[in-house]
Design a protein around this motif. Structure first.
Motif, mmCIF file in Angstrom:
data_model
loop_
_atom_site.group_PDB
_atom_site.id
_atom_site.type_symbol
_atom_site.label_atom_id
_atom_site.label_comp_id
_atom_site.label_asym_id
_atom_site.label_seq_id
_atom_site.Cartn_x
_atom_site.Cartn_y
_atom_site.Cartn_z
ATOM 1 N N MET A 1 2.525 -13.839 -4.281
ATOM 2 C CA MET A 1 3.450 -12.864 -4.845
ATOM 3 C C MET A 1 4.051 -12.038 -3.707
ATOM 4 S SD MET A 1 2.794 -9.883 -7.673
ATOM 5 C CE MET A 1 2.536 -10.966 -9.048
ATOM 6 N N ASN A 2 5.309 -11.804 -3.782
ATOM 7 C CA ASN A 2 6.050 -11.019 -2.812
ATOM 8 C C ASN A 2 5.524 -9.582 -2.784
ATOM 9 O OD1 ASN A 2 7.991 -9.786 -1.255
ATOM 10 N ND2 ASN A 2 9.691 -10.816 -2.266
ATOM 11 N N PHE A 3 5.453 -8.995 -1.591
ATOM 12 C CA PHE A 3 4.937 -7.642 -1.435
ATOM 13 C C PHE A 3 5.777 -6.623 -2.206
ATOM 14 C CE2 PHE A 3 4.247 -3.760 1.217
ATOM 15 C CZ PHE A 3 2.921 -3.572 0.856
ATOM 16 N N GLU A 4 7.096 -6.780 -2.187
ATOM 17 C CA GLU A 4 7.974 -5.869 -2.921
ATOM 18 C C GLU A 4 7.754 -5.985 -4.426
ATOM 19 O OE1 GLU A 4 9.122 -7.763 -0.401
ATOM 20 O OE2 GLU A 4 9.568 -6.203 1.061
ATOM 21 N N MET A 5 7.500 -7.194 -4.871
ATOM 22 C CA MET A 5 7.207 -7.396 -6.297
ATOM 23 C C MET A 5 5.929 -6.655 -6.678
ATOM 24 S SD MET A 5 8.085 -11.444 -6.752
ATOM 25 C CE MET A 5 6.927 -11.617 -8.065
ATOM 26 N N GLN A 6 4.924 -6.711 -5.830
ATOM 27 C CA GLN A 6 3.666 -6.025 -6.093
ATOM 28 C C GLN A 6 3.876 -4.520 -6.157
ATOM 29 O OE1 GLN A 6 1.069 -7.364 -2.976
ATOM 30 N NE2 GLN A 6 0.369 -9.135 -4.165
ATOM 31 N N LYS A 7 4.686 -3.992 -5.237
ATOM 32 C CA LYS A 7 4.956 -2.554 -5.247
ATOM 33 C C LYS A 7 5.698 -2.147 -6.518
ATOM 34 C CE LYS A 7 6.826 -2.499 -1.096
ATOM 35 N NZ LYS A 7 7.474 -2.048 0.143
ATOM 36 N N ALA A 8 6.660 -2.951 -6.937
ATOM 37 C CA ALA A 8 7.414 -2.651 -8.154
ATOM 38 C C ALA A 8 6.510 -2.721 -9.380
ATOM 39 C CB ALA A 8 8.584 -3.616 -8.299
ATOM 40 N N ASN A 9 5.637 -3.717 -9.425
ATOM 41 C CA ASN A 9 4.709 -3.823 -10.552
ATOM 42 C C ASN A 9 3.705 -2.678 -10.569
ATOM 43 O OD1 ASN A 9 5.729 -6.142 -11.828
ATOM 44 N ND2 ASN A 9 4.715 -7.460 -10.347
ATOM 45 N N LEU A 10 3.256 -2.246 -9.397
ATOM 46 C CA LEU A 10 2.351 -1.110 -9.312
ATOM 47 C C LEU A 10 3.048 0.163 -9.792
ATOM 48 C CD1 LEU A 10 -0.446 -0.131 -8.463
ATOM 49 C CD2 LEU A 10 0.474 0.221 -6.176
ATOM 50 N N LEU A 11 4.299 0.337 -9.421
ATOM 51 C CA LEU A 11 5.066 1.487 -9.900
ATOM 52 C C LEU A 11 5.203 1.438 -11.420
ATOM 53 C CD1 LEU A 11 6.763 4.022 -9.449
ATOM 54 C CD2 LEU A 11 8.728 2.523 -9.032
ATOM 55 N N ALA A 12 5.501 0.268 -11.964
ATOM 56 C CA ALA A 12 5.636 0.131 -13.416
ATOM 57 C C ALA A 12 4.327 0.461 -14.123
ATOM 58 C CB ALA A 12 6.085 -1.286 -13.770
ATOM 59 N N GLU A 13 3.216 0.001 -13.581
ATOM 60 C CA GLU A 13 1.914 0.299 -14.178
ATOM 61 C C GLU A 13 1.625 1.793 -14.150
ATOM 62 O OE1 GLU A 13 -1.133 -1.961 -12.232
ATOM 63 O OE2 GLU A 13 -0.072 -3.850 -12.580
ATOM 64 N N ASN A 14 1.981 2.454 -13.058
ATOM 65 C CA ASN A 14 1.725 3.886 -12.945
ATOM 66 C C ASN A 14 2.662 4.715 -13.814
ATOM 67 O OD1 ASN A 14 -0.430 4.854 -10.853
ATOM 68 N ND2 ASN A 14 0.406 2.923 -10.107
ATOM 69 N N ILE A 15 3.884 4.258 -14.006
ATOM 70 C CA ILE A 15 4.784 4.939 -14.940
ATOM 71 C C ILE A 15 4.202 4.835 -16.350
ATOM 72 C CG2 ILE A 15 7.062 4.891 -16.039
ATOM 73 C CD1 ILE A 15 8.192 3.925 -13.336
ATOM 74 N N ASP A 16 3.746 3.648 -16.700
ATOM 75 C CA ASP A 16 3.140 3.438 -18.007
ATOM 76 C C ASP A 16 1.890 4.309 -18.172
ATOM 77 O OD1 ASP A 16 3.214 2.153 -20.509
ATOM 78 O OD2 ASP A 16 1.670 0.725 -19.863
ATOM 79 N N ALA A 17 1.059 4.399 -17.145
ATOM 80 C CA ALA A 17 -0.151 5.228 -17.205
ATOM 81 C C ALA A 17 0.210 6.706 -17.340
ATOM 82 C CB ALA A 17 -0.998 4.996 -15.959
ATOM 83 N N PHE A 18 1.282 7.138 -16.663
ATOM 84 C CA PHE A 18 1.725 8.522 -16.771
ATOM 85 C C PHE A 18 2.195 8.832 -18.194
ATOM 86 C CE2 PHE A 18 5.088 11.811 -16.312
ATOM 87 C CZ PHE A 18 4.301 12.829 -15.799
ATOM 88 N N ILE A 19 2.917 7.905 -18.785
ATOM 89 C CA ILE A 19 3.381 8.079 -20.165
ATOM 90 C C ILE A 19 2.194 8.227 -21.103
ATOM 91 C CG2 ILE A 19 4.549 6.922 -22.088
ATOM 92 C CD1 ILE A 19 6.385 5.634 -19.909
ATOM 93 N N LYS A 20 1.214 7.352 -20.961
ATOM 94 C CA LYS A 20 0.018 7.422 -21.812
ATOM 95 C C LYS A 20 -0.755 8.711 -21.587
ATOM 96 C CE LYS A 20 -0.460 2.458 -22.215
ATOM 97 N NZ LYS A 20 -1.169 1.258 -21.756
#
Length: 118
Positions: A1-20
């Motif tokens: 997996m591309n490093f930038e993809m991992q960073k984007a997915n990590l950001l998405a997970e943390n946005i979701d966690a912040f919402i919850k």
């Protein structure tokens, strides 16, 4: 997996966690936050700037392939609302101190995606 993809997915997970986290704090009226109206204000800002849709889209577009243009667009959209929340929490620190850690984390995760022109 591309490093930038991992960073984007990590950001998405943390946005979701912040919402919850915000929803959980809003539902739990006896939490550490002394003013539930201010937590509700954060919830409204998140809904107004469509944080859940941004997190889902970030996850979707970076699931199989790295799309830098659309990822940067989504991060810019997220940052537009996030800066408002960040300022609101700092101005109401005594009531919303519990959000500072998550805000710092999201801010640091957004740094790799900020445009060079800013």
């Amino acid at each position: 997996m591309n490093f930038e993809m991992q960073k984007a997915n990590l950001l998405a997970e943390n946005i979701d966690a912040f919402i919850k986290f915000v929803h959980k704090r809003h539902e739990n009226k006896n939490s550490l936050c002394s003013n539930p109206d201010k937590v509700y204000q954060i919830k409204l800002i998140m809904e107004d700037f469509k944080f859940q849709i941004i997190a889902d889209e970030l996850r979707r577009i970076n699931q199989f392939d790295w799309d830098p243009k659309y990822t940067h667009y989504l991060v810019d959209q997220f940052l537009e609302g996030f800066r408002i929340i960040e300022e609101f929490v700092k101005n109401n620190y005594s009531d919303l101190f519990i959000f500072i850690g998550r805000i710092y984390t999201l801010d640091e995760l957004c740094h790799p995606f900020k445009r060079m022109t800013q």
